[in-house]
Scaffold this motif. Structure first.
Motif, PDB file in Angstrom:
ATOM      1  N   THR A 292       0.840  -1.231   0.098  1.00  0.00           N
ATOM      2  CA  THR A 292      -0.025  -0.216  -0.121  1.00  0.00           C
ATOM      3  C   THR A 292       0.772   1.280   0.069  1.00  0.00           C
ATOM      4  OG1 THR A 292       0.033   0.248   2.668  1.00  0.00           O
ATOM      5  CG2 THR A 292      -1.651  -1.199   1.272  1.00  0.00           C
ATOM      6  N   ILE A 293       0.218   2.421  -0.105  1.00  0.00           N
ATOM      7  CA  ILE A 293       0.953   3.756  -0.035  1.00  0.00           C
ATOM      8  C   ILE A 293       1.579   3.891   1.338  1.00  0.00           C
ATOM      9  CG2 ILE A 293      -0.703   4.708  -1.684  1.00  0.00           C
ATOM     10  CD1 ILE A 293      -1.720   6.308   0.571  1.00  0.00           C
ATOM     11  N   ALA A 294       1.531   3.116   2.369  1.00  0.00           N
ATOM     12  CA  ALA A 294       2.260   2.969   3.484  1.00  0.00           C
ATOM     13  C   ALA A 294       3.767   2.380   3.366  1.00  0.00           C
ATOM     14  CB  ALA A 294       1.495   2.171   4.736  1.00  0.00           C
ATOM     15  N   ASP A 295       3.643   1.668   2.262  1.00  0.00           N
ATOM     16  CA  ASP A 295       5.025   0.848   1.952  1.00  0.00           C
ATOM     17  C   ASP A 295       5.895   1.772   0.840  1.00  0.00           C
ATOM     18  OD1 ASP A 295       4.685  -1.686   3.291  1.00  0.00           O
ATOM     19  OD2 ASP A 295       3.010  -1.759   1.773  1.00  0.00           O
ATOM     20  N   THR A 296       7.007   1.511   0.329  1.00  0.00           N
ATOM     21  CA  THR A 296       7.674   2.095  -0.599  1.00  0.00           C
ATOM     22  C   THR A 296       6.810   2.694  -1.663  1.00  0.00           C
ATOM     23  OG1 THR A 296       9.517   1.042   0.123  1.00  0.00           O
ATOM     24  CG2 THR A 296       9.764   2.254  -1.881  1.00  0.00           C
TER      25      THR A 296
END
Length: 750
Positions: A292-296
């Motif tokens: 998700t956008i919480a990852d890279t």
């Protein structure tokens, strides 16, 4: 008494008439007199054709015999003259509003017969157009792309001019103010306006009708009076509801390509923005599934449509998961999860930092050869033979010929031969040569001082035929007399006439362009005796279909390969690691052609991977493509293979990556080699036999299938399209492409 008075007034009348006649001969009468045509009939079909509040326009049928010096009188019905006209129409102006008038018309003649009387009433004084009411859409709930139609009704006909802008009605839908644009109705008393509901519009309490705005346009009546913009009697919109919610964006993830040990290319496609602006899109990735956008996160500029991103800084031999994403006012949506594994890391490629020749001076006789070797000092402290990569120049081409470091003496004298390497930097070195004629009987050659020199007296050039096909070869023989001549060596040359050809030092002629050429064999004993023969270069018989694409000059390729093999006939090629290798003969062939070299330790390393830059150099050396002197690829300037990459790029054989790079030091995959060769060879699609089970979904699977059908690649079940090609595999695929030409195949089998 009466008679006296009568005579008196008669005389006065005569004087008046005389004056009128005199002045009439020098001026135009205000009212024409009777026509010279005599009596004329009364005008017919007198009618009213126009009425305003101050004028009435009459029209009637033309009376035969009326000319421009006559015309017509128009009279009030009580006999008062109203005017004169030469045409059968007249506008009576200055009339009173709301008043009835009657007129008749006479043609100017002796009789002045009257027409029928016609009656008309002038209009009322015009007033400013007022909006009498506004009709609104029917009650209901309207969704996206449905129309809201409004009718603005005036108390009289109005006219809309949109030359400088379009009138609109402002509407309030929820918290948004939008505009209903004018669409039709000019010339009538009802103007139509329309607004089309958009995604994101919402008002469940009833829309509100605002003001009528001109926006540079005009609304006027027939009297050119501007209409009042006040909206009166607007219909109720409490029941006109709007509900067009925004959806999440729709996005998909593309397949991953160009995977290396530290990078990969991946893209996405935003196929629908959901009715709201996409504020951010890109790629997310991690070592876990469904990132998700919480990852890279990698952001790619734009809103909708396809896009690509190059992921860098990855860890070698690691599995990653990627997803495309898009964000609008609803939230963030993701594409499908795609995984890939990075390759094993490869050591950096060494670059050339220095170069020198193994000789800097030398003396050779006419007809002899001298081999010069160029050695490069690499950035990793090793050395490499780069003779085949040199650009050779000579200050007097008439004295020597040079090819891949082999210098052939043609004429006595001194010359300077320069070798130039163009890579990360331009490096040059040179050799000074003295060329002498063979020893003669004057005692210059001590070993032959007691033997008299026998000079050449004639040279005759023979061949089995007087013609050669373009792209094919023909052997010529020089017969030197006397047979006992001390030096019977000759130097071959070609003089182009209407055609063109090349010839090897041993007399092997290759046709290049149709026409005639003169082949000359010149003695090298100093006598300059020569013989010649005219050869015709002909077009070969037309084949059923072309083998190579138009970027390949196959005649030139055949000529160059023939010359190189002739020049290196008998040259031994030995590597310490290829004797038992399956591609041993292929490696030796391309080494003789000057396409590849081995390493300083005597190895060839056939199973090592080959980079994209190295393969570009192989293709350039084999096919000799000619292109422009520049490229838009951003990462090849100064690279040792820059010249080859530019040649392939400018001819369309390679195109690079979407980010404008070529990545010359990246190992090339087997699929990429097929893609390049497909730009050189005409691959004929055939019904797929699906001999490879691992190419489904590969970006160029159709090219791979065609290559297999053509015989460029072979295998059972697997092709391994994403695997790095080895040096041996790359050369073998190029050899198979060349062997599609029968003459080259025959040449290689000799």
């Amino acid at each position: 008494m009466y008679k006296q008075i009568k005579n008196k007034y008669a005389n006065m009348l005569a004087v008046i008439l005389s004056i009128a006649i005199v002045f009439g001969s020098f001026s135009f009468p205000l009212v024409p007199t009777a026509s010279a045509a005599g009596p004329l009939p009364a005008p017919q079909n007198v009618r009213v054709t126009g009425v305003t509040h101050t004028s009435i326009t009459l029209q009637w049928d033309q009376v035969a015999g009326v000319d421009q010096n006559g015309g017509y009188h128009v009279w009030n019905s009580n006999g008062v003259w109203a005017g004169w006209t030469s045409a059968p129409t007249m506008t009576l102006e200055g009339l009173s509003p709301n008043t009835t008038y009657s007129f008749y018309v006479t043609a100017i003649s002796e009789t002045n017969d009257r027409s029928a009387i016609v009656t008309a009433t002038t209009g009322a004084v015009p007033s400013v157009p007022q909006v009498s009411s506004v009709s609104v859409p029917a009650n209901g709930t309207y969704s996206s792309r449905q129309d809201l139609d409004f009718a603005v009704n005036f108390d009289q006909a109005v006219y809309v001019d949109q030359a400088n802008g379009t009138p609109t009605i402002s509407l309030v839908i929820g918290i948004k103010t939008v505009r209903a644009d004018y669409v039709s109705g000019s010339g009538s008393s009802a103007l139509q306006f329309r607004y089309t509901v958009q995604r994101g519009d919402s008002d469940l309490n009833g829309i509100t009708v605002g003001a009528l705005v001109l926006n540079g346009g005009t609304i006027k009546n027939s009297g050119n009076m501007d209409a009042s913009l006040t909206l009166n009697s607007v219909g109720s919109t409490a029941g006109v509801l709007v509900n067009a919610p925004v959806d999440a964006a729709t996005v998909s993830t593309d397949s991953v390509t160009n995977v290396t040990s530290t990078s990969a290319d991946v893209g996405g496609d935003v196929t629908n923005d959901g009715g709201a602006v996409v504020t951010e899109r890109g790629i997310v990735y991690s070592a876990s599934s469904n990132p998700t956008i919480a990852d890279t996160k990698v952001i790619v500029a734009g809103t909708t449509g396809k896009y690509t991103s190059n992921l860098t800084g990855l860890t070698a031999e690691t599995t990653y998961h990627v997803r495309a994403f898009a964000t609008n006012s609803v939230g963030t949506s993701y594409g499908n999860d795609v995984s890939f594994t990075t390759l094993a890391s490869t050591p950096p490629t060494a670059t050339v930092i220095g170069m020198s020749l193994d000789k800097h001076t030398g003396t050779i006789q006419v007809g002899d050869t001298l081999t010069v070797v160029a050695t490069a000092t690499m950035s990793d402290a090793t050395t490499q033979d780069v003779t085949s990569l040199m650009t050779w120049t000579v200050d007097d081409p008439s004295k020597v010929a040079i090819h891949n470091g082999v210098i052939t003496a043609l004429q006595s004298g001194t010359v300077k031969v320069q070798a130039t390497y163009s890579g990360d930097s331009v490096i040059s070195d040179y050799i000074n040569l003295t060329i002498t004629n063979p020893a003669s009987s004057n005692g210059n050659n001590s070993s032959n001082s007691s033997t008299p020199s026998i000079p050449v007296t004639s040279v005759t050039v023979n061949s089995v035929t007087d013609s050669v096909y373009k792209g094919s070869t023909l052997s010529l023989v020089a017969v030197v007399l006397p047979k006992s001549a001390t030096n019977s060596l000759v130097v071959w040359s070609v003089k182009p006439d209407t055609g063109m050809a090349t010839i090897s030092p041993s007399g092997l002629l290759t046709g290049v362009a149709n026409g005639t050429v003169t082949v000359v064999a010149t003695s090298t004993d100093g006598t300059q005796i020569h013989g010649s023969k005219v050869i015709t270069v002909e077009e070969p018989p037309a084949s059923a279909s072309p083998i190579f694409t138009t970027v390949v000059n196959i005649a030139k390729v055949i000529s160059e390969i023939t010359k190189k093999l002739e020049d290196n006939k008998g040259v031994a090629v030995d590597f310490n690691d290829t004797d038992s290798h399956w591609a041993n003969q292929t490696v030796k062939l391309f080494t003789k052609l000057g396409v590849v070299k081995g390493y300083e330790d005597g190895s060839f390393r056939p199973n090592d991977s080959i980079t994209r830059g190295e393969f570009a150099a192989v293709i350039d050396r084999v096919f000799g493509l000619t292109g422009s002197a520049s490229t838009e690829l951003s990462d090849v300037k100064g690279h040792w293979a820059e010249e080859a990459i530019i040649a392939l790029s400018s001819t369309g054989v390679i195109s690079g990556y979407p980010d404008g790079t070529f990545k010359p030091d990246r190992p090339i995959t087997r699929a990429e080699i097929i893609s390049i060769i497909s730009k050189l060879v005409v691959l004929k699609p055939t019904p797929s036999q699906d001999i490879f089970k691992d190419i489904d979904g590969i970006w160029n699977q159709d090219q791979i299938k065609a290559a297999a059908s053509t015989g460029l690649v072979k295998g059972q079940d697997r092709f391994a399209p994403q695997s790095h090609a080895t040096r041996a595999e790359a050369l073998t695929m190029v050899l198979h492409a060349l062997e599609l030409d029968p003459s080259l195949k025959s040449l290689f089998e000799q």
